[in-house]
Design a protein around this motif. Structure first.
Motif, mmCIF file in Angstrom:
data_model
loop_
_atom_site.group_PDB
_atom_site.id
_atom_site.type_symbol
_atom_site.label_atom_id
_atom_site.label_comp_id
_atom_site.label_asym_id
_atom_site.label_seq_id
_atom_site.Cartn_x
_atom_site.Cartn_y
_atom_site.Cartn_z
ATOM 1 N N MET B 67 18.910 -4.361 -10.900
ATOM 2 C CA MET B 67 19.173 -3.589 -12.109
ATOM 3 C C MET B 67 17.942 -3.565 -13.022
ATOM 4 S SD MET B 67 20.008 -3.473 -15.522
ATOM 5 C CE MET B 67 20.510 -5.102 -16.096
ATOM 6 N N GLY B 68 17.519 -2.380 -13.421
ATOM 7 C CA GLY B 68 16.416 -2.245 -14.362
ATOM 8 C C GLY B 68 15.052 -2.182 -13.732
ATOM 9 N N MET B 69 14.979 -2.200 -12.380
ATOM 10 C CA MET B 69 13.653 -2.131 -11.774
ATOM 11 C C MET B 69 13.764 -1.260 -10.513
ATOM 12 S SD MET B 69 11.018 -5.337 -12.007
ATOM 13 C CE MET B 69 9.269 -5.117 -11.633
ATOM 14 N N LEU B 70 13.627 -1.784 -9.327
ATOM 15 C CA LEU B 70 13.648 -0.944 -8.122
ATOM 16 C C LEU B 70 15.055 -0.837 -7.529
ATOM 17 C CD1 LEU B 70 10.479 -2.247 -6.204
ATOM 18 C CD2 LEU B 70 10.646 -0.256 -7.725
ATOM 19 N N ASP B 71 15.310 0.320 -6.885
ATOM 20 C CA ASP B 71 16.543 0.482 -6.113
ATOM 21 C C ASP B 71 16.355 -0.006 -4.683
ATOM 22 O OD1 ASP B 71 18.604 2.299 -7.806
ATOM 23 O OD2 ASP B 71 16.529 2.773 -8.315
ATOM 24 N N ALA B 72 15.129 0.098 -4.174
ATOM 25 C CA ALA B 72 14.874 -0.363 -2.810
ATOM 26 C C ALA B 72 13.412 -0.728 -2.630
ATOM 27 C CB ALA B 72 15.261 0.716 -1.792
ATOM 28 N N ALA B 73 13.163 -1.609 -1.668
ATOM 29 C CA ALA B 73 11.802 -1.963 -1.269
ATOM 30 C C ALA B 73 11.744 -1.991 0.250
ATOM 31 C CB ALA B 73 11.411 -3.332 -1.834
ATOM 32 N N CYS B 74 10.615 -1.533 0.786
ATOM 33 C CA CYS B 74 10.406 -1.520 2.234
ATOM 34 C C CYS B 74 9.221 -2.422 2.562
ATOM 35 C CB CYS B 74 10.087 -0.105 2.709
ATOM 36 S SG CYS B 74 11.348 1.093 2.286
ATOM 37 N N PRO B 75 9.487 -3.567 3.191
ATOM 38 C CA PRO B 75 8.396 -4.467 3.544
ATOM 39 C C PRO B 75 7.849 -4.168 4.936
ATOM 40 C CG PRO B 75 10.508 -5.578 3.822
ATOM 41 C CD PRO B 75 10.807 -4.147 3.477
ATOM 42 N N GLY B 76 6.536 -4.015 5.031
ATOM 43 C CA GLY B 76 5.897 -3.915 6.339
ATOM 44 C C GLY B 76 5.588 -5.298 6.881
ATOM 45 N N GLN B 77 4.981 -5.360 8.038
ATOM 46 C CA GLN B 77 4.460 -6.643 8.495
ATOM 47 C C GLN B 77 3.383 -7.095 7.515
ATOM 48 O OE1 GLN B 77 5.592 -8.533 11.162
ATOM 49 N NE2 GLN B 77 7.259 -7.040 11.208
ATOM 50 N N VAL B 78 2.869 -8.320 7.698
ATOM 51 C CA VAL B 78 1.916 -8.868 6.731
ATOM 52 C C VAL B 78 0.694 -7.948 6.600
ATOM 53 C CG1 VAL B 78 0.382 -10.796 6.192
ATOM 54 C CG2 VAL B 78 2.674 -11.239 7.080
ATOM 55 N N PHE B 79 0.443 -7.509 5.391
ATOM 56 C CA PHE B 79 -0.704 -6.653 5.044
ATOM 57 C C PHE B 79 -0.730 -5.361 5.872
ATOM 58 C CE2 PHE B 79 -3.456 -10.502 3.477
ATOM 59 C CZ PHE B 79 -2.549 -10.696 2.458
ATOM 60 N N THR B 80 0.431 -4.882 6.271
ATOM 61 C CA THR B 80 0.536 -3.675 7.097
ATOM 62 C C THR B 80 1.570 -2.759 6.464
ATOM 63 O OG1 THR B 80 0.074 -5.010 9.054
ATOM 64 C CG2 THR B 80 1.054 -2.841 9.430
ATOM 65 N N SER B 81 1.286 -1.489 6.397
ATOM 66 C CA SER B 81 2.225 -0.568 5.767
ATOM 67 C C SER B 81 3.571 -0.581 6.471
ATOM 68 C CB SER B 81 1.654 0.858 5.809
ATOM 69 O OG SER B 81 2.624 1.766 5.324
ATOM 70 N N PRO B 82 4.648 -0.432 5.714
ATOM 71 C CA PRO B 82 5.936 -0.143 6.348
ATOM 72 C C PRO B 82 5.860 1.231 7.012
ATOM 73 C CG PRO B 82 6.100 0.070 3.955
ATOM 74 C CD PRO B 82 4.730 -0.453 4.252
ATOM 75 N N THR B 83 6.818 1.524 7.859
ATOM 76 C CA THR B 83 6.795 2.769 8.627
ATOM 77 C C THR B 83 7.720 3.798 7.977
ATOM 78 O OG1 THR B 83 8.506 1.794 10.016
ATOM 79 C CG2 THR B 83 6.230 1.618 10.781
ATOM 80 N N PRO B 84 7.493 5.073 8.270
ATOM 81 C CA PRO B 84 8.334 6.112 7.647
ATOM 82 C C PRO B 84 9.820 5.926 7.937
ATOM 83 C CG PRO B 84 6.363 7.101 8.586
ATOM 84 C CD PRO B 84 6.364 5.670 9.025
ATOM 85 N N ASP B 85 10.192 5.428 9.113
ATOM 86 C CA ASP B 85 11.631 5.279 9.392
ATOM 87 C C ASP B 85 12.287 4.269 8.454
ATOM 88 O OD1 ASP B 85 10.099 3.312 10.994
ATOM 89 O OD2 ASP B 85 12.095 2.650 11.621
ATOM 90 N N GLN B 86 11.544 3.216 8.071
ATOM 91 C CA GLN B 86 12.087 2.276 7.077
ATOM 92 C C GLN B 86 12.312 2.986 5.739
ATOM 93 O OE1 GLN B 86 8.685 -0.744 8.088
ATOM 94 N NE2 GLN B 86 10.156 -1.859 6.835
#
Lengths: 329, 329
Positions: B67-86
């Motif tokens: 509440m009051g900040m993000l609705d969702a977060a997508c974590p990638g592997q360490v120092f790696t972008s998350p993928t579009p499907d996430q």
């Protein structure tokens, strides 16, 4: 030694000044002698809770000063007990006329100095001594077990009870009971470096860790080859379950506490492992805490604490708190 | 490599499982594909805020979901972008029908993948790109400046505005404005070690530090001999004041952010130094934050961020928030 400091001599005063500026809505910081009080102290008719100990374990204890937890904290130099004059000044600043409860981790210097201060106090003073560390029965820094991360839990639960108007005798009994219902053990992967010393307190080989580490780098049970998170959790949770005599079906609080230099990513992974082992012992984890609360400067490592809960302790854990490190309810 | 893990391959899933268990009152964790949503999502009629990026910066971003900040977060592997499907799965999980705002740190992989996901979304999507790092104009990981710790401030302020019912266009404009009003620069005293790599990303001599470090260990401005906290604060605050064109008399938020391996004791001392320098530039620090928020695994070091405040931003900063890392109001 590489540290983000100006000098070891000025670090504590500068850090406390920064702490006081950032949390000016919650605390007052006194620099000579050094102590931190909650903004609205003294609270007439409330038992005042005071803790303290060497610096280097932040946020413990200054980060726990505020509504629902401590009335004052006395920081010593790094890994060095505060002095009786600090404690006496803090007692005078927060004494609300209902007595003072000292919460003291079991280290020789802390015990001696808080005892001296208690003897010089004008009103009634009781002391809760925390000694939750399962690792060793006697240590280089204490007679008997060391007080470590369960101190955080004792301070939260007793702090909430004091806020609700508990009297000195009942708060002392509650603190002793929560301490007795708790066990902790930690591991170190690296040493920390005391700023004034300038060199690591101990050394570990690249494939070695210390099982049962103390929060000042004191030796634990043994040096072992690096273990997996699951194996560490199994050994530590098993030792606590045995010692605290936690029985299948009981409710517990599970705290995974970072020593300062281990990322949250690993601490949550270790929590997952510890929770699995605790459930394997039949325990029900009803409250959890993960983060850096009782640290050892930048040491890499973590400790696991289990505390037996009951309805009263759970309600006190959940009770409102407003400190630099804890804010809920 | 010594880490409190079972294996680099299982670390992220185990850590997220632990995170989900500890914060089950605030978030839901989905493990395949990996994303974290606020417990009460989707919120009908509310713009959904989504962020994400490589793991290793915790508590950013999963610790800011609620509440009051993000609705969702997508974590990638360490120092790696998350993928579009996430990202697409997260968008579907939190879409409340009022549009989606992506808050993306300016790194090539994150930008590309969030763009791909945005193109595949059915409803309106806007993106705020954070690029607050003053250290370098181009980096090994980004075109243009990198997004670092001001992302925390953007997510808090825009999150509060979304909670109050702001529409997509106004939230996008607010996020861009807060990013433009912010500058950050950091220093590293040690490297971190990516678990899957097993070796430190870079090495620094015992008397050396990196000025302008990136949060993945990317090079900064220069390697220099260790500087005092005051000298570091003078250089960083000066660079931000010049670039953001902060004028004497303006109100700012001062964030001293730990990289993960530097104790609070030092971070509060660095805050004291930075506050002194900021005041020397005539700035009024009306809001402050000190702690580990945008980290780089166990790297020792810290960054300093200044954000120009006004009445609206200050009120949004103060607005209620309930996430794993932030809880106030």
């Amino acid at each position: 030694m590489k540290k983000l400091i100006n000098s070891p001599d000025t670090l504590l005063a500068e850090s406390l000044a920064g702490f006081g500026a950032v949390h000016a809505d919650i605390v007052n910081v006194n620099l000579d002698p050094m102590f931190v009080t909650r903004k609205d102290a003294p609270r007439a008719g409330k038992v005042a809770l005071i803790s303290g100990g060497g610096t280097g374990h932040e946020p413990m204890h200054a980060g726990f000063v505020g509504m629902g937890m401590l009335d004052a904290a006395c920081p010593g130099q790094v890994f060095t007990s505060p002095t009786p004059d600090q404690m006496i000044a803090a007692m005078e600043a927060v004494d609300g006329g209902a007595g003072i409860l000292l919460i003291v981790k079991n280290y020789a210097g802390d015990v001696m100095n808080f005892e001296m201060a208690a003897e010089m106090a004008s009103g009634p003073v009781e002391t809760v001594l925390t000694n939750d560390d399962e690792a060793v029965e006697e240590s280089t820094h204490s007679q008997g077990r060391r007080g470590v991360a369960a101190t955080v839990i004792v301070e939260k639960i007793v702090g909430a009870a004091a806020e609700r108007g508990g009297d000195l005798a009942s708060l002392k009994a509650l603190g002793d009971a929560v301490n007795a219902a708790s066990g902790t053990m930690g591991v170190a992967l690296t040493s920390c470096t005391v700023p004034a010393a300038g060199l690591p307190t101990f050394t570990l080989a690249e494939d070695e860790m210390e099982m049962g580490i103390g929060i000042h780098g004191e030796p634990g049970r043994r040096r072992v080859a690096m273990m997996t998170a699951s194996a560490i959790a199994e050994e530590i949770v098993g030792a606590i379950v045995d010692d605290v005599k936690l029985a299948s079906g009981e409710e517990v609080l599970l705290l995974v506490n970072g020593m300062g230099g281990t990322p949250l990513l690993e601490l949550y992974g270790l929590y997952d492992a510890a929770a699995r082992v605790a459930k394997g012992h039949g325990l029900t984890i009803t409250r959890s805490l993960v983060g850096n609360y009782c640290t050892s400067l930048e040491m890499a490592g973590a400790s696991i604490t289990l505390t037996r809960l009951d309805a009263e302790r759970t309600a006190l854990w959940d009770a409102p708190v407003r400190t630099a490190a804890f804010h809920w309810g």
